[in-house]
Design a protein around this motif. Sequence first.
Motif, PDB file in Angstrom:
ATOM      1  N   VAL A 135       0.843  -1.204   0.000  1.00 51.15           N
ATOM      2  CA  VAL A 135       0.000   0.000   0.000  1.00 51.15           C
ATOM      3  C   VAL A 135       0.876   1.251   0.000  1.00 51.15           C
ATOM      4  O   VAL A 135       0.583   2.240  -0.688  1.00 51.15           O
ATOM      5  N   GLY A 136       1.955   1.194   0.756  1.00 48.08           N
ATOM      6  CA  GLY A 136       2.882   2.329   0.805  1.00 48.08           C
ATOM      7  C   GLY A 136       3.534   2.583  -0.550  1.00 48.08           C
ATOM      8  O   GLY A 136       3.645   3.735  -0.990  1.00 48.08           O
ATOM      9  N   TRP A 137       3.970   1.504  -1.205  1.00 51.50           N
ATOM     10  CA  TRP A 137       4.587   1.664  -2.534  1.00 51.50           C
ATOM     11  C   TRP A 137       3.576   2.217  -3.535  1.00 51.50           C
ATOM     12  O   TRP A 137       3.915   3.063  -4.370  1.00 51.50           O
ATOM     13  N   SER A 195       0.995   4.095  -2.838  1.00 56.53           N
ATOM     14  CA  SER A 195       0.753   5.492  -2.485  1.00 56.53           C
ATOM     15  C   SER A 195       1.861   6.383  -3.034  1.00 56.53           C
ATOM     16  O   SER A 195       1.601   7.466  -3.584  1.00 56.53           O
ATOM     17  N   LEU A 196       3.111   5.926  -2.890  1.00 52.99           N
ATOM     18  CA  LEU A 196       4.243   6.684  -3.427  1.00 52.99           C
ATOM     19  C   LEU A 196       4.151   6.766  -4.944  1.00 52.99           C
ATOM     20  O   LEU A 196       4.422   7.822  -5.538  1.00 52.99           O
ATOM     21  N   SER A 197       3.754   5.664  -5.554  1.00 50.14           N
ATOM     22  CA  SER A 197       3.584   5.641  -7.010  1.00 50.14           C
ATOM     23  C   SER A 197       2.566   6.687  -7.451  1.00 50.14           C
ATOM     24  O   SER A 197       2.798   7.426  -8.418  1.00 50.14           O
ATOM     25  N   ARG A 198       1.446   6.757  -6.755  1.00 49.66           N
ATOM     26  CA  ARG A 198       0.396   7.709  -7.133  1.00 49.66           C
ATOM     27  C   ARG A 198       0.885   9.152  -7.006  1.00 49.66           C
ATOM     28  O   ARG A 198       0.603   9.990  -7.874  1.00 49.66           O
ATOM     29  N   GLN A 199       1.622   9.438  -5.932  1.00 49.88           N
ATOM     30  CA  GLN A 199       2.147  10.791  -5.747  1.00 49.88           C
ATOM     31  C   GLN A 199       3.077  11.174  -6.888  1.00 49.88           C
ATOM     32  O   GLN A 199       3.009  12.288  -7.419  1.00 49.88           O
ATOM     33  N   TRP A 230       4.873   1.741  -9.590  1.00 48.65           N
ATOM     34  CA  TRP A 230       3.636   0.955  -9.694  1.00 48.65           C
ATOM     35  C   TRP A 230       3.962  -0.490 -10.066  1.00 48.65           C
ATOM     36  O   TRP A 230       3.438  -1.430  -9.481  1.00 48.65           O
ATOM     37  N   SER A 234       5.458  -2.214  -7.168  1.00 50.69           N
ATOM     38  CA  SER A 234       4.420  -2.591  -6.199  1.00 50.69           C
ATOM     39  C   SER A 234       3.805  -3.945  -6.544  1.00 50.69           C
ATOM     40  O   SER A 234       3.514  -4.748  -5.655  1.00 50.69           O
TER      41      SER A 234
END
Length: 233
Positions: free
Chosen positions: A55-57, A59-63, A78, A81
């Motif tokens: 989930v953290g990866w 989230s970082l991907s989305r940012q 992504w 992930s």
Amino acid sequence: MFTYLSNTYKNKLASADWSQYMAIWLGAAFLVSVPVFFQAPLVRQAPWISLILTVGWLSLSRQWLEDESRHHWGSIMWGFSLTWFCGSIYWSWLRWEPLWHLPIEAIALPWAIWAIFKRQNSYLVGAWFYLGSLVGTGITDIYFYLTDVVPQWRELMQLESNVEMVRPLLQSAIAQIQTPWGMIWMMLLALWIMAIGIRAMASKQIHHWAFSGALLCTLVVDSLFGISAVLLN
């Protein structure tokens, strides 16, 4: 050899593109090697934490995807992930059965196929990164089957905490790999990986470079496992 290939491909690209492409290639290579040093011990001590980190990866991907200057990095994260998620499932709870390795690692394949064939530009680099990692995994597994070291793999996973019992299993596996049959297949599959990876670097599509970095680094990861096995032998 790598310097020659680098100069050859550099001549085909603008200097700005070359720097970006090489950065993606190196990033893909690095992210393929991360599980060896970080995820492998984590899944043994805290498997649920490893899984939740997905989930953290993401989230970082989305940012990063929302930041134009980091768009490609968001995409490759992504893809990372996806590999992290699949690896967490297999190496946390199913590592005792080699037959499940490739099927579990391929769980996220539909998402990668969707991004590739639907030309989802936001996820294309990550999809090819995942595909390169999966192809490398598949070729490595094929080698294990060809050299018939799968039984040792199964037993090693059962006895991994018992060093004294692990040593003879490693000796048996190394002996099988060092046979003419094992060495020939090692060279053939390594050359196959190199041919595919280098060919991908001839492309002007940056997602192919992510594929190449992930695939070629498979050789490095496999070498690290081989060296570790010899040292523990």
